[in-house]
Design a protein around this motif. Structure first.
Motif, PDB file in Angstrom:
ATOM      1  N   PRO A  18       0.802  -1.231   0.000  1.00 48.34           N
ATOM      2  CA  PRO A  18       0.000   0.000   0.000  1.00 48.34           C
ATOM      3  C   PRO A  18       0.831   1.275   0.000  1.00 48.34           C
ATOM      4  O   PRO A  18       0.304   2.366  -0.256  1.00 48.34           O
ATOM      5  N   ALA A  19       2.152   1.165   0.277  1.00 42.85           N
ATOM      6  CA  ALA A  19       2.953   2.361   0.550  1.00 42.85           C
ATOM      7  C   ALA A  19       3.962   2.716  -0.532  1.00 42.85           C
ATOM      8  O   ALA A  19       4.395   3.870  -0.619  1.00 42.85           O
ATOM      9  N   SER A  20       4.373   1.758  -1.363  1.00 45.42           N
ATOM     10  CA  SER A  20       5.531   1.985  -2.245  1.00 45.42           C
ATOM     11  C   SER A  20       5.309   3.080  -3.271  1.00 45.42           C
ATOM     12  O   SER A  20       6.271   3.716  -3.722  1.00 45.42           O
ATOM     13  N   GLY A  21       4.076   3.331  -3.655  1.00 41.88           N
ATOM     14  CA  GLY A  21       3.802   4.388  -4.630  1.00 41.88           C
ATOM     15  C   GLY A  21       3.500   5.731  -4.009  1.00 41.88           C
ATOM     16  O   GLY A  21       3.211   6.697  -4.720  1.00 41.88           O
ATOM     17  N   TYR A  22       3.584   5.817  -2.675  1.00 45.05           N
ATOM     18  CA  TYR A  22       3.317   7.059  -1.962  1.00 45.05           C
ATOM     19  C   TYR A  22       4.496   7.547  -1.138  1.00 45.05           C
ATOM     20  O   TYR A  22       4.708   8.747  -1.000  1.00 45.05           O
ATOM     21  N   CYS A  23       5.252   6.612  -0.577  1.00 44.25           N
ATOM     22  CA  CYS A  23       6.244   6.975   0.427  1.00 44.25           C
ATOM     23  C   CYS A  23       7.594   7.348  -0.179  1.00 44.25           C
ATOM     24  O   CYS A  23       7.942   6.937  -1.292  1.00 44.25           O
ATOM     25  N   THR A  24       8.369   8.084   0.579  1.00 42.49           N
ATOM     26  CA  THR A  24       9.748   8.393   0.215  1.00 42.49           C
ATOM     27  C   THR A  24      10.626   7.167   0.445  1.00 42.49           C
ATOM     28  O   THR A  24      10.243   6.224   1.127  1.00 42.49           O
ATOM     29  N   ALA A  25      11.821   7.188  -0.116  1.00 39.90           N
ATOM     30  CA  ALA A  25      12.743   6.060   0.048  1.00 39.90           C
ATOM     31  C   ALA A  25      13.165   5.902   1.501  1.00 39.90           C
ATOM     32  O   ALA A  25      13.201   4.783   2.034  1.00 39.90           O
TER      33      ALA A  25
END
Length: 475
Positions: A260-267
């Motif tokens: 759920p997070a990989s396309g929203y969160c920073t590295a």
């Protein structure tokens, strides 16, 4: 790429199970995609993504049988046609069903699972997918950030597997002594298949070969690898041994959290998420002992809990600039606290609670209802569990060529020293008499007789040399 995850799950579950139920775990995963392909074509896509329904909860049957599903811009992105989007989303539903299939391990009958799988996709998966991704879904309008399926895929599978495990009941305690995964190599193979497929799962959810897809792949790997490192270190502190199963468990938990997070969160946020996921999910594997539910494959801990963590991470580490890397959503969707969007935390919590409650309660009610239908009892008999699901349900076996007998508990251990004369002449021990006759009376080679050593060859007496001939060699 995504469809490869389904045999990957089969190999993973097969390796984690005991040998006598190894093939049945691959079977239920592969059957899941057959059932879901039909369900999704029949009405699943329409129930999840029909844009004509405005109730915010579930779609209508406008796209029944893929009617009116061709070249129009898709609900996910205007850059891809709806028919492609429908096919891609079908793989998501099939993968989720295969994850949930881990609940049947070692004591569940496969026919009731097939019935459950179709009904579950209809009344559990499709509504949650509609909430999150349908343009009229209540979660979509509320501002939920769920990139590739923390709600429908991860919480849906984790809570549904927990509910199905509760309905099935625990495995026999006498069968659990010294339980270990039977094939760690298969676990690693399944994890690698999943890892590869997950790059299509998360990277592909950017719906294009763009920078957001690359960022999603980076974030997925970062979260997975930091989750794996953390899990391995936690296991090492207890056993002072390095665990391959621990590495696989940590990597999968990290990939789940990244969904759920990989396309929203920073590295850097993904690094933090990986460490937190490794710690929390490692300890979450103990929950099943507290609540006394035999979640055999730890689907709740590694999918349900990790999915919740990934959704929460969006509230803290979601960034508008990452979302805009696809060239479509620039300035449209706001991130989380990084962008001073403080309300995002309670939006995510509300969505987590709704998905968790719906998936568990409806799945449990569905499983118990199927269990009361004549001929669809969920659980196999005690005798079948002892024999193994491969023998009882399939009649085929993962390792049939090395089997001697399957009723392992019927073997009687020796209780005393062997009696009788064990000094059987070596040449009489051969199953085929001609083999012994070929060697009886043969003289040793010159180099062996010249050095004064007793002739032994390969195994010495196993050559069947007569006693008098051996005496000649000695002298």
């Amino acid at each position: 790429m995504v469809v490869v995850m389904i045999p990957g799950l089969g190999f993973l579950y097969s390796g984690l199970a005991r040998r006598k139920s190894a093939l049945s775990m691959i079977w239920v995963c592969m059957m899941s995609i057959s059932i879901i392909t039909f369900q999704w074509y029949f009405w699943g896509y329409s129930l999840a993504f029909s844009a004509q329904a405005t109730n915010g909860f579930i779609g209508d049957l406008k796209h029944f049988g893929l009617m009116y599903t061709l070249a129009a811009p898709s609900p996910g992105s205007p850059l891809i046609p709806e028919l492609l989007y429908a096919f891609y989303q079908m793989q998501f539903c099939a993968t989720t069903a295969a994850i949930t299939a881990g609940a049947v391990a070692e004591r569940g009958r496969v026919l009731p699972w097939c019935v459950f799988c179709f009904c579950w996709a209809t009344i559990v998966y499709c509504p949650i997918a509609c909430w999150a991704w349908n343009i009229n879904g209540w979660g979509f309008k509320y501002g939920v950030l769920d990139y590739a399926g923390g709600g429908p895929v991860e919480i849906g599978s984790g809570m549904s597997a927990l509910a199905y495990s509760l309905a099935l009941g625990r495995r026999q305690e006498k069968m659990m002594a010294n339980f270990r995964p039977h094939n760690v190599s298969l676990i690693v193979l399944g994890t690698v298949f999943l890892w590869f497929g997950w790059l299509g799962f998360n990277g592909g959810s950017a719906f294009g070969a763009n920078l957001r897809a690359v960022q999603a792949c980076w974030n997925s790997n970062l979260t997975a690898m930091f989750g794996a490192i953390t899990w391995v270190l936690l296991d090492w502190r207890l056993a002072r041994k390095w665990s391959m199963v621990g590495w696989c468990s940590g990597a999968i938990s990290g990939l789940v959290a990244a969904t759920p997070a990989s396309g929203y969160c920073t590295a850097w946020g993904s690094v933090i998420l990986g460490v937190v996921t490794g710690i929390v999910c490692n300890y979450a594997t103990k929950i099943k002992y507290w609540i006394k539910i035999d979640d055999t494959m730890d689907v709740f801990a590694e999918h349900g809990i990790a999915g919740m963590l990934g959704l929460l991470a969006n509230a803290f580490f979601g960034a508008a600039y990452v979302i805009g890397l696809d060239g479509v959503n620039s300035g449209i969707i706001t991130g989380g606290w990084i962008d001073h969007n403080w309300r995002q935390l309670y939006v995510q919590i509300a969505y987590i609670l709704a998905a968790t409650g719906w998936a568990f309660c409806v799945s449990y009610a569905l499983a118990m209802g199927i269990n009361y239908i004549p001929g669809l009892k969920l659980r196999a008999s005690d005798e079948a569990e002892l024999l193994g699901m491969d023998d009882d349900q399939l009649g085929e076996f993962a390792y049939d060529y090395v089997e001697v007998r399957r009723d392992y508990l019927a073997w009687t251990p020796a209780k005393a020293e062997p009696t009788g004369d064990a000094n059987i002449p070596q040449h009489e021990r051969h199953g085929v008499g001609q083999h012994s006759d070929m060697l009886v009376g043969k003289a040793p080679s010159s180099d062996q007789s010249s050095n004064g050593m007793e002739h032994t060859g390969i195994g010495g007496d196993r050559h069947g040399m007569a006693v008098e001939e051996k005496e000649k060699v000695k002298h």
